[in-house]
Design a protein around this motif. Structure first.
Motif, PDB file in Angstrom:
ATOM      1  N   GLU A   4       0.828  -1.207   0.000  1.00 45.76           N
ATOM      2  CA  GLU A   4       0.000   0.000   0.000  1.00 45.76           C
ATOM      3  C   GLU A   4       0.864   1.260   0.000  1.00 45.76           C
ATOM      4  O   GLU A   4       0.545   2.242  -0.674  1.00 45.76           O
ATOM      5  CB  GLU A   4      -0.967  -0.011   1.190  1.00 45.76           C
ATOM      6  CG  GLU A   4      -2.043  -1.074   1.054  1.00 45.76           C
ATOM      7  CD  GLU A   4      -2.849  -1.294   2.319  1.00 45.76           C
ATOM      8  OE1 GLU A   4      -4.051  -1.575   2.188  1.00 45.76           O
ATOM      9  OE2 GLU A   4      -2.296  -1.182   3.440  1.00 45.76           O
ATOM     10  N   VAL A   5       1.973   1.223   0.758  1.00 47.64           N
ATOM     11  CA  VAL A   5       2.904   2.356   0.752  1.00 47.64           C
ATOM     12  C   VAL A   5       3.437   2.566  -0.661  1.00 47.64           C
ATOM     13  O   VAL A   5       3.420   3.677  -1.198  1.00 47.64           O
ATOM     14  CB  VAL A   5       4.075   2.142   1.744  1.00 47.64           C
ATOM     15  CG1 VAL A   5       5.139   3.215   1.567  1.00 47.64           C
ATOM     16  CG2 VAL A   5       3.579   2.110   3.184  1.00 47.64           C
ATOM     17  N   LYS A   6       3.898   1.483  -1.305  1.00 45.95           N
ATOM     18  CA  LYS A   6       4.468   1.590  -2.652  1.00 45.95           C
ATOM     19  C   LYS A   6       3.413   1.968  -3.689  1.00 45.95           C
ATOM     20  O   LYS A   6       3.726   2.638  -4.664  1.00 45.95           O
ATOM     21  CB  LYS A   6       5.164   0.284  -3.046  1.00 45.95           C
ATOM     22  CG  LYS A   6       6.445  -0.003  -2.287  1.00 45.95           C
ATOM     23  CD  LYS A   6       7.517   1.039  -2.536  1.00 45.95           C
ATOM     24  CE  LYS A   6       8.136   0.869  -3.903  1.00 45.95           C
ATOM     25  NZ  LYS A   6       9.176   1.863  -4.207  1.00 45.95           N
ATOM     26  N   ALA A   7       2.169   1.564  -3.482  1.00 38.83           N
ATOM     27  CA  ALA A   7       1.104   1.930  -4.428  1.00 38.83           C
ATOM     28  C   ALA A   7       0.839   3.432  -4.371  1.00 38.83           C
ATOM     29  O   ALA A   7       0.653   4.076  -5.404  1.00 38.83           O
ATOM     30  CB  ALA A   7      -0.174   1.143  -4.118  1.00 38.83           C
ATOM     31  N   GLU A   8       0.828   4.003  -3.151  1.00 40.07           N
ATOM     32  CA  GLU A   8       0.584   5.441  -3.026  1.00 40.07           C
ATOM     33  C   GLU A   8       1.835   6.256  -3.334  1.00 40.07           C
ATOM     34  O   GLU A   8       1.749   7.357  -3.869  1.00 40.07           O
ATOM     35  CB  GLU A   8       0.081   5.790  -1.624  1.00 40.07           C
ATOM     36  CG  GLU A   8      -0.289   7.264  -1.517  1.00 40.07           C
ATOM     37  CD  GLU A   8      -0.932   7.666  -0.196  1.00 40.07           C
ATOM     38  OE1 GLU A   8      -1.156   8.864  -0.027  1.00 40.07           O
ATOM     39  OE2 GLU A   8      -1.207   6.794   0.655  1.00 40.07           O
ATOM     40  N   PHE A   9       3.004   5.710  -2.992  1.00 37.51           N
ATOM     41  CA  PHE A   9       4.269   6.427  -3.166  1.00 37.51           C
ATOM     42  C   PHE A   9       5.280   5.563  -3.920  1.00 37.51           C
ATOM     43  O   PHE A   9       6.215   5.021  -3.328  1.00 37.51           O
ATOM     44  CB  PHE A   9       4.850   6.821  -1.798  1.00 37.51           C
ATOM     45  CG  PHE A   9       3.915   7.642  -0.972  1.00 37.51           C
ATOM     46  CD1 PHE A   9       3.692   8.979  -1.272  1.00 37.51           C
ATOM     47  CD2 PHE A   9       3.235   7.086   0.094  1.00 37.51           C
ATOM     48  CE1 PHE A   9       2.825   9.747  -0.515  1.00 37.51           C
ATOM     49  CE2 PHE A   9       2.361   7.841   0.861  1.00 37.51           C
ATOM     50  CZ  PHE A   9       2.153   9.177   0.550  1.00 37.51           C
ATOM     51  N   PRO A  10       5.110   5.416  -5.227  1.00 30.60           N
ATOM     52  CA  PRO A  10       6.034   4.562  -5.984  1.00 30.60           C
ATOM     53  C   PRO A  10       7.482   5.042  -5.901  1.00 30.60           C
ATOM     54  O   PRO A  10       8.407   4.251  -6.109  1.00 30.60           O
ATOM     55  CB  PRO A  10       5.503   4.613  -7.411  1.00 30.60           C
ATOM     56  CG  PRO A  10       4.466   5.662  -7.460  1.00 30.60           C
ATOM     57  CD  PRO A  10       4.068   5.992  -6.050  1.00 30.60           C
ATOM     58  N   GLN A  11       7.687   6.325  -5.564  1.00 31.34           N
ATOM     59  CA  GLN A  11       9.037   6.865  -5.463  1.00 31.34           C
ATOM     60  C   GLN A  11       9.716   6.504  -4.141  1.00 31.34           C
ATOM     61  O   GLN A  11      10.909   6.749  -3.964  1.00 31.34           O
ATOM     62  CB  GLN A  11       9.016   8.389  -5.652  1.00 31.34           C
ATOM     63  CG  GLN A  11       8.477   9.170  -4.464  1.00 31.34           C
ATOM     64  CD  GLN A  11       6.951   9.298  -4.409  1.00 31.34           C
ATOM     65  OE1 GLN A  11       6.223   8.502  -4.982  1.00 31.34           O
ATOM     66  NE2 GLN A  11       6.466  10.327  -3.709  1.00 31.34           N
ATOM     67  N   ALA A  12       8.996   5.915  -3.197  1.00 29.27           N
ATOM     68  CA  ALA A  12       9.569   5.555  -1.895  1.00 29.27           C
ATOM     69  C   ALA A  12      10.618   4.463  -2.075  1.00 29.27           C
ATOM     70  O   ALA A  12      10.406   3.494  -2.805  1.00 29.27           O
ATOM     71  CB  ALA A  12       8.484   5.084  -0.940  1.00 29.27           C
ATOM     72  N   ASP A  13      11.754   4.659  -1.412  1.00 31.74           N
ATOM     73  CA  ASP A  13      12.816   3.645  -1.407  1.00 31.74           C
ATOM     74  C   ASP A  13      12.627   2.766  -0.186  1.00 31.74           C
ATOM     75  O   ASP A  13      12.639   3.265   0.943  1.00 31.74           O
ATOM     76  CB  ASP A  13      14.194   4.314  -1.358  1.00 31.74           C
ATOM     77  CG  ASP A  13      14.522   5.068  -2.626  1.00 31.74           C
ATOM     78  OD1 ASP A  13      14.204   4.550  -3.712  1.00 31.74           O
ATOM     79  OD2 ASP A  13      15.086   6.172  -2.519  1.00 31.74           O
ATOM     80  N   CYS A  14      12.448   1.468  -0.410  1.00 33.36           N
ATOM     81  CA  CYS A  14      12.237   0.531   0.694  1.00 33.36           C
ATOM     82  C   CYS A  14      13.403  -0.437   0.777  1.00 33.36           C
ATOM     83  O   CYS A  14      13.916  -0.892  -0.250  1.00 33.36           O
ATOM     84  CB  CYS A  14      10.934  -0.245   0.497  1.00 33.36           C
ATOM     85  SG  CYS A  14       9.459   0.800   0.467  1.00 33.36           S
ATOM     86  N   GLU A  15      13.793  -0.746   2.000  1.00 38.53           N
ATOM     87  CA  GLU A  15      14.865  -1.718   2.186  1.00 38.53           C
ATOM     88  C   GLU A  15      14.691  -2.450   3.507  1.00 38.53           C
ATOM     89  O   GLU A  15      14.073  -1.932   4.444  1.00 38.53           O
ATOM     90  CB  GLU A  15      16.231  -1.050   2.133  1.00 38.53           C
ATOM     91  CG  GLU A  15      16.470  -0.020   3.216  1.00 38.53           C
ATOM     92  CD  GLU A  15      17.807   0.672   3.062  1.00 38.53           C
ATOM     93  OE1 GLU A  15      18.689   0.399   3.899  1.00 38.53           O
ATOM     94  OE2 GLU A  15      17.959   1.468   2.127  1.00 38.53           O
ATOM     95  N   LYS A  16      15.232  -3.643   3.551  1.00 42.47           N
ATOM     96  CA  LYS A  16      15.211  -4.440   4.766  1.00 42.47           C
ATOM     97  C   LYS A  16      16.307  -3.917   5.688  1.00 42.47           C
ATOM     98  O   LYS A  16      17.414  -3.633   5.235  1.00 42.47           O
ATOM     99  CB  LYS A  16      15.460  -5.908   4.409  1.00 42.47           C
ATOM    100  CG  LYS A  16      15.191  -6.870   5.516  1.00 42.47           C
ATOM    101  CD  LYS A  16      15.267  -8.292   5.003  1.00 42.47           C
ATOM    102  CE  LYS A  16      14.856  -9.229   6.097  1.00 42.47           C
ATOM    103  NZ  LYS A  16      14.801 -10.613   5.631  1.00 42.47           N
ATOM    104  N   ILE A  17      16.000  -3.760   6.973  1.00 38.52           N
ATOM    105  CA  ILE A  17      16.999  -3.237   7.909  1.00 38.52           C
ATOM    106  C   ILE A  17      17.341  -4.235   9.010  1.00 38.52           C
ATOM    107  O   ILE A  17      17.920  -3.878  10.009  1.00 38.52           O
ATOM    108  CB  ILE A  17      16.562  -1.885   8.507  1.00 38.52           C
ATOM    109  CG1 ILE A  17      15.226  -1.998   9.230  1.00 38.52           C
ATOM    110  CG2 ILE A  17      16.535  -0.808   7.455  1.00 38.52           C
ATOM    111  CD1 ILE A  17      14.848  -0.768  10.026  1.00 38.52           C
ATOM    112  N   GLY A  18      16.985  -5.475   8.812  1.00 41.62           N
ATOM    113  CA  GLY A  18      17.338  -6.498   9.775  1.00 41.62           C
ATOM    114  C   GLY A  18      16.135  -7.293  10.230  1.00 41.62           C
ATOM    115  O   GLY A  18      15.078  -6.732  10.462  1.00 41.62           O
TER     116      GLY A  18
END
Length: 75
Positions: free
Chosen positions: A24-38
């Motif tokens: 849902e975050v990526k659908a609303e904000f495709p420009q968001a950079d997501c990464e695993k942090i542990g």
């Protein structure tokens, strides 16, 4: 540095907030950079790290938003 507002009830105009999924975050904000942090934690960030600009950070556990932080870059 930055001035931050970390509130559990921050909801975007599109309805994304605590309890939303990473999809849902990526659908609303495709420009968001997501990464695993542990472990089972992820972070999705968007915005410009320039003075006066806002940066929004979604913290997720098991791909569900647990915290939203909005910060204004001050220097």
């Amino acid at each position: 540095g930055a001035i931050a507002d970390r509130v559990a009830v921050v909801i975007t105009t599109g309805g994304t907030g605590v309890g939303s999924t990473q999809s849902e975050v990526k659908a609303e904000f495709p420009q968001a950079d997501c990464e695993k942090i542990g472990g089972r934690k992820q972070i999705c960030m968007m915005g410009d790290f320039n003075p006066g600009e806002a940066v929004t950070t979604f913290r997720l556990t098991r791909k569900v938003v647990t915290e939203v932080e909005v910060a204004r870059v001050i220097d």
